[in-house]
Design a protein around this motif. Sequence first.
Motif, PDB file in Angstrom:
ATOM      1  N   ILE A   1     -11.030   3.351   3.380  1.00 48.14           N
ATOM      2  CA  ILE A   1     -10.787   2.839   1.996  1.00 48.14           C
ATOM      3  C   ILE A   1     -12.031   3.365   1.013  1.00 48.14           C
ATOM      4  CG2 ILE A   1     -11.422   0.675   2.167  1.00 48.14           C
ATOM      5  CD1 ILE A   1      -8.450   2.095   0.319  1.00 48.14           C
TER       6      ILE A   1
ATOM      7  N   ARG B   1      -6.288  -3.059  -2.309  1.00 53.47           N
ATOM      8  CA  ARG B   1      -5.401  -3.385  -1.303  1.00 53.47           C
ATOM      9  C   ARG B   1      -5.934  -2.923  -0.071  1.00 53.47           C
ATOM     10  NH1 ARG B   1      -1.667  -7.095   0.077  1.00 53.47           N
ATOM     11  NH2 ARG B   1      -0.148  -6.203   1.546  1.00 53.47           N
ATOM     12  N   GLY B   2      -6.556  -1.847   0.151  1.00 55.37           N
ATOM     13  CA  GLY B   2      -7.220  -1.300   1.255  1.00 55.37           C
ATOM     14  C   GLY B   2      -8.256  -2.298   1.871  1.00 55.37           C
TER      15      GLY B   2
ATOM     16  N   HIS C   1      -4.854  -2.956  10.776  1.00 55.68           N
ATOM     17  CA  HIS C   1      -4.485  -4.233  10.283  1.00 55.68           C
ATOM     18  C   HIS C   1      -3.128  -4.793  10.936  1.00 55.68           C
ATOM     19  CE1 HIS C   1      -3.645  -7.118   7.156  1.00 55.68           C
ATOM     20  NE2 HIS C   1      -2.355  -6.811   7.397  1.00 55.68           N
TER      21      HIS C   1
ATOM     22  N   ALA D   1     -11.801   1.024   9.312  1.00 59.97           N
ATOM     23  CA  ALA D   1     -11.102   0.716   8.164  1.00 59.97           C
ATOM     24  C   ALA D   1     -11.643   0.557   6.922  1.00 59.97           C
ATOM     25  CB  ALA D   1     -10.236  -0.940   8.298  1.00 59.97           C
TER      26      ALA D   1
ATOM     27  N   LEU E   1      -5.728   2.980   9.014  1.00 58.26           N
ATOM     28  CA  LEU E   1      -5.883   1.599   8.208  1.00 58.26           C
ATOM     29  C   LEU E   1      -4.785   0.722   8.501  1.00 58.26           C
ATOM     30  CD1 LEU E   1      -7.549  -0.219   6.143  1.00 58.26           C
ATOM     31  CD2 LEU E   1      -6.354   1.131   4.399  1.00 58.26           C
TER      32      LEU E   1
ATOM     33  N   ILE F   1      -5.020   0.424  -5.234  1.00 56.98           N
ATOM     34  CA  ILE F   1      -5.027   1.147  -3.895  1.00 56.98           C
ATOM     35  C   ILE F   1      -6.396   0.538  -3.182  1.00 56.98           C
ATOM     36  CG2 ILE F   1      -5.224   3.031  -2.473  1.00 56.98           C
ATOM     37  CD1 ILE F   1      -3.286   4.355  -4.741  1.00 56.98           C
TER      38      ILE F   1
ATOM     39  N   PHE G   1      -4.975   6.531   6.045  1.00 56.74           N
ATOM     40  CA  PHE G   1      -4.431   5.397   5.781  1.00 56.74           C
ATOM     41  C   PHE G   1      -3.488   4.923   6.860  1.00 56.74           C
ATOM     42  CE2 PHE G   1      -5.409   6.477   1.294  1.00 56.74           C
ATOM     43  CZ  PHE G   1      -5.756   5.452   0.896  1.00 56.74           C
TER      44      PHE G   1
ATOM     45  N   LEU H   1       0.684  -1.202  -0.054  1.00 54.06           N
ATOM     46  CA  LEU H   1       0.121  -0.098   0.120  1.00 54.06           C
ATOM     47  C   LEU H   1       0.758   1.471   0.065  1.00 54.06           C
ATOM     48  CD1 LEU H   1      -2.868   1.194   0.082  1.00 54.06           C
ATOM     49  CD2 LEU H   1      -2.790   1.119   2.574  1.00 54.06           C
TER      50      LEU H   1
END
Length: 386
Positions: free
Chosen positions: A329, A308-309, A378, A325, A374, A305, A371, A38
């Motif tokens: 995104i 992936r998010g 994760h 999250a 996010l 992107i 981000f 990312l």
Amino acid sequence: MPWTTLSRLLNRYPVRPPDSGMSRRKSLWQSLHLDPWLLALLLALVGAGLLVLYSASGKHTDMVVGQALRFVVAFGIMAALAQFPPATFYRWAPLAYGLGVVMLIAVELVGDIGMGAQRWLEIPGVVRFQPSEMMKLATPLMVSAYLSRTGLPPRLPHLFVAAVLIGLPVVLIAMQPDLGTSLLVTSSALIVVLLAGLSWRLIGFFLLLAGAALPLLWINLQNYQRQRVLTFLNPESDPLGSGWNIIQSTTAIGSGGLQGKGWFEGTQSQLEFLPERHTDFIVAVLGEEFGLIGMIALLALYFVIVCRGLWLAAGVQDTFGRLMAGSVILTFFIYVFVNVGMVSGILPVVGVPLPLISYGGTSSVTLLAGFGILMSVHAHRRLLPR
């Protein structure tokens, strides 16, 4: 796809510990709590944005360098936020939300006026910023924190409280007036509510309620905002006035053809026919100079992107982290959709910048801060046992 199904998908593929009982050394990226894929995609997007900005600004080096420095700060904030566990953001949510509301009230009382709108606060000699940008992150953060402790799916009393939490900053932002930002704050928070597992019956009810409220919304719009809607329906009705922006942007994109006219070779942008070419309409510069191929490449980068998010969000197990999250995104996707839609003429012009491409500091910091959250949720996700 029902939002309840999407909510389940974000929790469908748990990240499991390795089969071996042997401990495995953390990689550098794991130690930094950053996702390298990312991060690489975001850096590629920022690099492409600086190249387009150099042309859109008329080779204005100071503007490009200033934007690059803002990105350095924004990536630093992203990396810093990724180090905090989600519990920290859960605790910070009321403070960030309350501070944002106070600053929005301060904007109404003592804010700077620019281009006919009162949207900025200025600390003399230090910084000038838009508090409304902060609410794009603080509002969904607060709604996520609230709904995560009420039990899902949310019931009507909880939805009422969430509506109040959303409505307060949205009304204050709309009073500035700033319709584009108020819509983005609303959408980012509503995504949280939808991901919380709202039933189709309630979604249909609220859509009918929103439709019934449209006449009231139209009455309370500023004259220029009404004109934007009318121009969207028929831009040729005032080609030298309100329709100028959209006519010039669609002309620029169309004239680029398949391969474009070449870097610095766009006539609509370089001859200054295209308004706001370094901010809201920068994608028209890209379309004119790099053509359909350039547009597809940019949209493909955005698509990867977003994918992936969503993949990162799918590994988050706690309710607050999953809601936040998913909101980060999917809101990023809405930014792209609205900007490209308005520049290409399929949506009204609402003043939404293209994420990490358009010139501007506060918006970039807000997006990359999101981000960072996010990556944090994760990296600190709870691993489920087999």
